[in-house]
Scaffold this motif. Structure first.
Motif, mmCIF file in Angstrom:
data_model
loop_
_atom_site.group_PDB
_atom_site.id
_atom_site.type_symbol
_atom_site.label_atom_id
_atom_site.label_comp_id
_atom_site.label_asym_id
_atom_site.label_seq_id
_atom_site.Cartn_x
_atom_site.Cartn_y
_atom_site.Cartn_z
ATOM 1 N N LEU A 100 -35.116 -131.489 -91.549
ATOM 2 C CA LEU A 100 -35.175 -132.279 -92.785
ATOM 3 C C LEU A 100 -33.886 -133.060 -92.985
ATOM 4 C CD1 LEU A 100 -37.021 -129.870 -95.230
ATOM 5 C CD2 LEU A 100 -37.946 -131.828 -93.986
ATOM 6 N N ALA A 101 -32.749 -132.453 -92.646
ATOM 7 C CA ALA A 101 -31.472 -133.166 -92.748
ATOM 8 C C ALA A 101 -31.445 -134.324 -91.753
ATOM 9 C CB ALA A 101 -30.302 -132.214 -92.506
ATOM 10 N N LYS A 102 -31.981 -134.112 -90.559
ATOM 11 C CA LYS A 102 -32.029 -135.186 -89.567
ATOM 12 C C LYS A 102 -32.954 -136.311 -90.033
ATOM 13 C CE LYS A 102 -30.741 -132.318 -85.669
ATOM 14 N NZ LYS A 102 -31.012 -131.881 -84.306
ATOM 15 N N THR A 103 -34.055 -135.945 -90.655
ATOM 16 C CA THR A 103 -34.963 -136.962 -91.201
ATOM 17 C C THR A 103 -34.266 -137.762 -92.290
ATOM 18 O OG1 THR A 103 -36.901 -135.619 -90.691
ATOM 19 C CG2 THR A 103 -37.165 -137.325 -92.388
ATOM 20 N N ALA A 118 -30.549 -144.716 -86.429
ATOM 21 C CA ALA A 118 -31.711 -144.063 -87.046
ATOM 22 C C ALA A 118 -32.688 -143.590 -85.977
ATOM 23 C CB ALA A 118 -32.401 -145.026 -88.015
ATOM 24 N N ILE A 119 -32.973 -144.443 -85.018
ATOM 25 C CA ILE A 119 -33.910 -144.076 -83.950
ATOM 26 C C ILE A 119 -33.401 -142.848 -83.203
ATOM 27 C CG2 ILE A 119 -34.850 -144.801 -81.719
ATOM 28 C CD1 ILE A 119 -35.008 -147.684 -82.961
ATOM 29 N N ALA A 120 -32.115 -142.846 -82.870
ATOM 30 C CA ALA A 120 -31.542 -141.714 -82.125
ATOM 31 C C ALA A 120 -31.701 -140.404 -82.886
ATOM 32 C CB ALA A 120 -30.075 -141.987 -81.806
ATOM 33 N N VAL A 121 -31.402 -140.414 -84.179
ATOM 34 C CA VAL A 121 -31.509 -139.192 -84.980
ATOM 35 C C VAL A 121 -32.967 -138.805 -85.183
ATOM 36 C CG1 VAL A 121 -31.099 -138.202 -87.269
ATOM 37 C CG2 VAL A 121 -29.319 -139.534 -86.170
ATOM 38 N N LEU A 122 -33.804 -139.779 -85.468
ATOM 39 C CA LEU A 122 -35.210 -139.477 -85.733
ATOM 40 C C LEU A 122 -35.936 -138.983 -84.487
ATOM 41 C CD1 LEU A 122 -35.933 -142.393 -88.204
ATOM 42 C CD2 LEU A 122 -35.789 -139.951 -88.752
ATOM 43 N N LYS A 123 -35.505 -139.402 -83.306
ATOM 44 C CA LYS A 123 -36.095 -138.878 -82.064
ATOM 45 C C LYS A 123 -35.892 -137.368 -81.966
ATOM 46 C CE LYS A 123 -36.248 -142.720 -78.845
ATOM 47 N NZ LYS A 123 -35.762 -143.257 -77.574
ATOM 48 N N GLU A 124 -34.772 -136.893 -82.500
ATOM 49 C CA GLU A 124 -34.503 -135.456 -82.468
ATOM 50 C C GLU A 124 -35.512 -134.669 -83.297
ATOM 51 O OE1 GLU A 124 -30.411 -134.375 -83.234
ATOM 52 O OE2 GLU A 124 -29.733 -136.306 -82.425
ATOM 53 N N LYS A 127 -39.103 -132.698 -82.130
ATOM 54 C CA LYS A 127 -39.231 -131.287 -81.750
ATOM 55 C C LYS A 127 -39.814 -130.454 -82.888
ATOM 56 C CE LYS A 127 -34.774 -131.922 -79.688
ATOM 57 N NZ LYS A 127 -33.384 -131.509 -79.850
ATOM 58 N N ALA A 128 -39.807 -130.996 -84.083
ATOM 59 C CA ALA A 128 -40.265 -130.237 -85.248
ATOM 60 C C ALA A 128 -41.754 -129.932 -85.138
ATOM 61 C CB ALA A 128 -39.995 -131.027 -86.529
ATOM 62 N N SER A 129 -42.103 -128.763 -85.629
ATOM 63 C CA SER A 129 -43.513 -128.389 -85.677
ATOM 64 C C SER A 129 -43.768 -127.741 -87.036
ATOM 65 C CB SER A 129 -43.837 -127.418 -84.553
ATOM 66 O OG SER A 129 -45.192 -127.053 -84.608
ATOM 67 N N GLU A 133 -43.862 -136.348 -91.207
ATOM 68 C CA GLU A 133 -44.456 -137.680 -91.388
ATOM 69 C C GLU A 133 -43.419 -138.756 -91.675
ATOM 70 O OE1 GLU A 133 -47.866 -138.044 -94.029
ATOM 71 O OE2 GLU A 133 -48.350 -135.940 -93.641
ATOM 72 N N THR A 134 -42.505 -138.475 -92.592
ATOM 73 C CA THR A 134 -41.529 -139.508 -92.951
ATOM 74 C C THR A 134 -40.621 -139.841 -91.774
ATOM 75 O OG1 THR A 134 -40.118 -137.804 -93.948
ATOM 76 C CG2 THR A 134 -41.513 -139.097 -95.442
ATOM 77 N N ALA A 135 -40.338 -138.861 -90.921
ATOM 78 C CA ALA A 135 -39.519 -139.130 -89.732
ATOM 79 C C ALA A 135 -40.260 -140.075 -88.796
ATOM 80 C CB ALA A 135 -39.166 -137.830 -89.019
ATOM 81 N N LEU A 136 -41.544 -139.827 -88.586
ATOM 82 C CA LEU A 136 -42.349 -140.710 -87.731
ATOM 83 C C LEU A 136 -42.435 -142.113 -88.337
ATOM 84 C CD1 LEU A 136 -45.280 -138.276 -86.873
ATOM 85 C CD2 LEU A 136 -43.463 -139.034 -85.322
ATOM 86 N N PHE A 137 -42.634 -142.165 -89.650
ATOM 87 C CA PHE A 137 -42.758 -143.452 -90.332
ATOM 88 C C PHE A 137 -41.482 -144.276 -90.191
ATOM 89 C CE2 PHE A 137 -41.989 -145.904 -94.264
ATOM 90 C CZ PHE A 137 -42.974 -146.863 -94.095
#
Length: 178
Positions: A100-103, A118-124, A127-129, A133-137
């Protein structure tokens, strides 16, 4: 405990009164300041006041992960992206698994026009399961901004499969790409 009970019952004023009493009894009672921050953030929807209370926690414990996260979140809410980035990076430094902090950090970078960061952090967060959604968006929105239509469409497809409300908004942005 009464402050937390009242907070849970959405009684902001009662919670504030009781958290303040606890702090009066023990000015270094960090849970009282955290509780006040939560009340102002969630119940009063006042990010500025919440930051003031969470910052008091950091005066006593600069490595408090929750206080750093919520200051970052509130700073994003106020459009103070440099402040948000600083506190969210600290949160991740303290717990590298906090998706959530990375998002939230990815959003900070996106909102401040730092799309590659942003892309670099959001790619991390991939791994979340379950997927966030907001990270993908916001990853998809970053791909739109850097004119990477193929990867933006991939994020749209992931959102569509999830049944996310964000899918249509991303698709609308993708359609404006040349």
């Amino acid at each position: 405990e009464l402050g937390y009970a009242l907070y849970s019952l959405d009684s902001a004023d009662g919670a504030i009164t009781n958290f303040n009493k606890a702090i009066t009894l023990n000015p270094q009672y960090l849970l009282g300041y955290m509780g006040l921050g939560d009340v102002f953030r969630k119940l009063k929807e006042n990010s500025k006041e919440a930051i003031t209370r969470y910052s008091k926690v950091l005066e006593y414990d600069k490595n408090n992960r929750k206080a750093n996260y919520w200051i970052g979140w509130c700073a994003n809410d106020l459009g103070q992206f440099d402040v948000a980035i600083m506190h969210l990076k600290k949160t991740i430094e303290l717990d590298g698994t906090d998706m959530l902090a990375k998002t939230e950090l990815g959003y900070s970078y996106y909102a401040s026009g730092q799309f590659e960061n942003a892309i670099a952090v959001l790619k991390e967060t991939e791994k979340a399961s379950p997927k966030i959604e907001t990270a993908l968006f916001y990853q998809g929105m970053c791909y739109v901004k850097v004119k990477n239509k193929a990867d933006a469409v991939k994020k749209y497809n992931e959102l569509e499969i999830m049944g996310s409300e964000h899918a249509l908004e991303l698709l609308s942005e993708i359609r404006t790409m040349k």
